[in-house]
Write a protein that holds these residues in place. Sequence first.
Motif, PDB file in Angstrom:
ATOM      1  N   SER A 144       0.847  -1.196   0.000  1.00 15.48           N
ATOM      2  CA  SER A 144       0.000   0.000   0.000  1.00 15.48           C
ATOM      3  C   SER A 144       0.880   1.243   0.000  1.00 15.48           C
ATOM      4  N   THR A 166      -0.398   4.641  -0.116  1.00 17.16           N
ATOM      5  CA  THR A 166      -0.973   5.760   0.645  1.00 17.16           C
ATOM      6  C   THR A 166      -2.035   5.291   1.648  1.00 17.16           C
ATOM      7  N   THR A 181      -4.969   0.355   0.553  1.00 12.41           N
ATOM      8  CA  THR A 181      -4.906  -1.116   0.509  1.00 12.41           C
ATOM      9  C   THR A 181      -4.683  -1.684   1.910  1.00 12.41           C
ATOM     10  N   THR A 219      -2.711  -0.413  -7.445  1.00 12.40           N
ATOM     11  CA  THR A 219      -2.216  -0.269  -8.822  1.00 12.40           C
ATOM     12  C   THR A 219      -1.556   1.096  -8.956  1.00 12.40           C
TER      13      THR A 219
HETATM   14  C1  FMN Z   1       0.625   7.491  -9.673  1.00 15.10           C
HETATM   15  C2  FMN Z   1      -0.638   6.672  -9.592  1.00 15.10           C
HETATM   16  C3  FMN Z   1      -0.928   5.791 -10.606  1.00 15.10           C
HETATM   17  C4  FMN Z   1      -2.107   5.010 -10.538  1.00 15.10           C
HETATM   18  N1  FMN Z   1      -2.391   4.138 -11.569  1.00 15.10           N
HETATM   19  C5  FMN Z   1      -3.539   3.406 -11.514  1.00 15.10           C
HETATM   20  C6  FMN Z   1      -3.873   2.515 -12.584  1.00 15.10           C
HETATM   21  O1  FMN Z   1      -3.163   2.349 -13.575  1.00 15.10           O
HETATM   22  N2  FMN Z   1      -5.035   1.811 -12.474  1.00 15.10           N
HETATM   23  C7  FMN Z   1      -5.877   1.954 -11.412  1.00 15.10           C
HETATM   24  O2  FMN Z   1      -6.907   1.292 -11.376  1.00 15.10           O
HETATM   25  N3  FMN Z   1      -5.578   2.792 -10.384  1.00 15.10           N
HETATM   26  C8  FMN Z   1      -4.440   3.515 -10.401  1.00 15.10           C
HETATM   27  N4  FMN Z   1      -4.137   4.367  -9.372  1.00 15.10           N
HETATM   28  C9  FMN Z   1      -5.076   4.502  -8.237  1.00 15.10           C
HETATM   29  C10 FMN Z   1      -4.652   3.748  -6.970  1.00 15.10           C
HETATM   30  O3  FMN Z   1      -4.402   2.365  -7.261  1.00 15.10           O
HETATM   31  C11 FMN Z   1      -5.753   3.859  -5.919  1.00 15.10           C
HETATM   32  O4  FMN Z   1      -5.925   5.211  -5.577  1.00 15.10           O
HETATM   33  C12 FMN Z   1      -5.514   3.028  -4.678  1.00 15.10           C
HETATM   34  O5  FMN Z   1      -6.646   3.066  -3.863  1.00 15.10           O
HETATM   35  C13 FMN Z   1      -4.294   3.478  -3.881  1.00 15.10           C
HETATM   36  O6  FMN Z   1      -4.076   2.531  -2.833  1.00 15.10           O
HETATM   37  P1  FMN Z   1      -2.895   2.665  -1.761  1.00 15.10           P
HETATM   38  O7  FMN Z   1      -3.189   3.878  -0.936  1.00 15.10           O
HETATM   39  O8  FMN Z   1      -2.985   1.416  -0.946  1.00 15.10           O
HETATM   40  O9  FMN Z   1      -1.605   2.746  -2.509  1.00 15.10           O
HETATM   41  C14 FMN Z   1      -2.980   5.140  -9.430  1.00 15.10           C
HETATM   42  C15 FMN Z   1      -2.663   6.057  -8.405  1.00 15.10           C
HETATM   43  C16 FMN Z   1      -1.510   6.812  -8.474  1.00 15.10           C
HETATM   44  C17 FMN Z   1      -1.202   7.777  -7.362  1.00 15.10           C
END
Ligand code: FMN
Length: 165
Positions: A10, A12, A15, A54
Motif C-alpha cells: 500500500s 498511501t 490497501t 495499482t
Molecule cells: C501514480 C498513480 C498511478 C495510478 N495508476 C492506476 C492505474 O493504472 N489503475 C488503477 O486502477 N488505479 C491507479 N491508481 C489509483 C490507486 O491504485 C488507488 O488510488 C488506490 O486506492 C491506492 O491505494 P494505496 O493507498 O494502498 O496505494 C494510481 C494512483 C496513483 C497515485
Amino acid sequence: MNKIAIVYGSSTGATEAVAEKLQSALGDADLFNAESVNIDDLKPYDFLIFGASTTGIGDLQDDWEMLLPKMEKMDFSGKKVALFSLGDSASFSTSFAGAMYHLYKALKGKVEIVGSVSADGYNFDESDAIVDGHFVGLALDEDNEYNETDKRIAVWVENLKQYLN
Ligand SMILES: Cc1cc2nc3c(=O)[nH]c(=O)nc-3n(C[C@H](O)[C@H](O)[C@H](O)COP(=O)(O)O)c2cc1C
C-alpha cells in the motif's frame, strides 16, 4: 481451519485499510506489509491472500515489485493463494486494478490461485486483471466505489470459505 496470511502493498494507506477489513471479515488471519515481510514468515500459512494497489499505468505497487522476485523460489506446496487489488476506475478506466495481474502472472502454475470475481457491477473500460472473463481476484475501488467495498469483501470472503476448511 487453515492458517491465513494477508500480505498487502500500500502506498498511501487504502490497501492497508482494506487488508484490515479483510482480516476482520475472515475472523482469523495474520497481516503482513509487503514492505517488511520475509518469505520465511509465510511458511506456516496454508492460505495466502496477496493484495496490492495499482500504480503507473496498470503497474504493481512498489513494495510488491521488490517482494515478488523473492517469491520465485518459494515453496508453495500445500498452499492456496487469493488475490486482490485496488484501483481508480474513473481516472484509470483502461488499466483498472491491473496490479493483481502481475501477481497472477508470476504465480500461475506455481500455486493454485482461487477467488476469481465476476466483472458485473464494476465501471471501467479495460483491465489486465480480467482473464477468461473474470477478475483474477477481488477488485476494489476506494476512490469512487467505496460504498461497494464492504459488500464486495463480504461476498468474496464467503466464496473463499470453501477453500479454507
Ligand atoms: C501514480 C498513480 C498511478 C495510478 N495508476 C492506476 C492505474 O493504472 N489503475 C488503477 O486502477 N488505479 C491507479 N491508481 C489509483 C490507486 O491504485 C488507488 O488510488 C488506490 O486506492 C491506492 O491505494 P494505496 O493507498 O494502498 O496505494 C494510481 C494512483 C496513483 C497515485
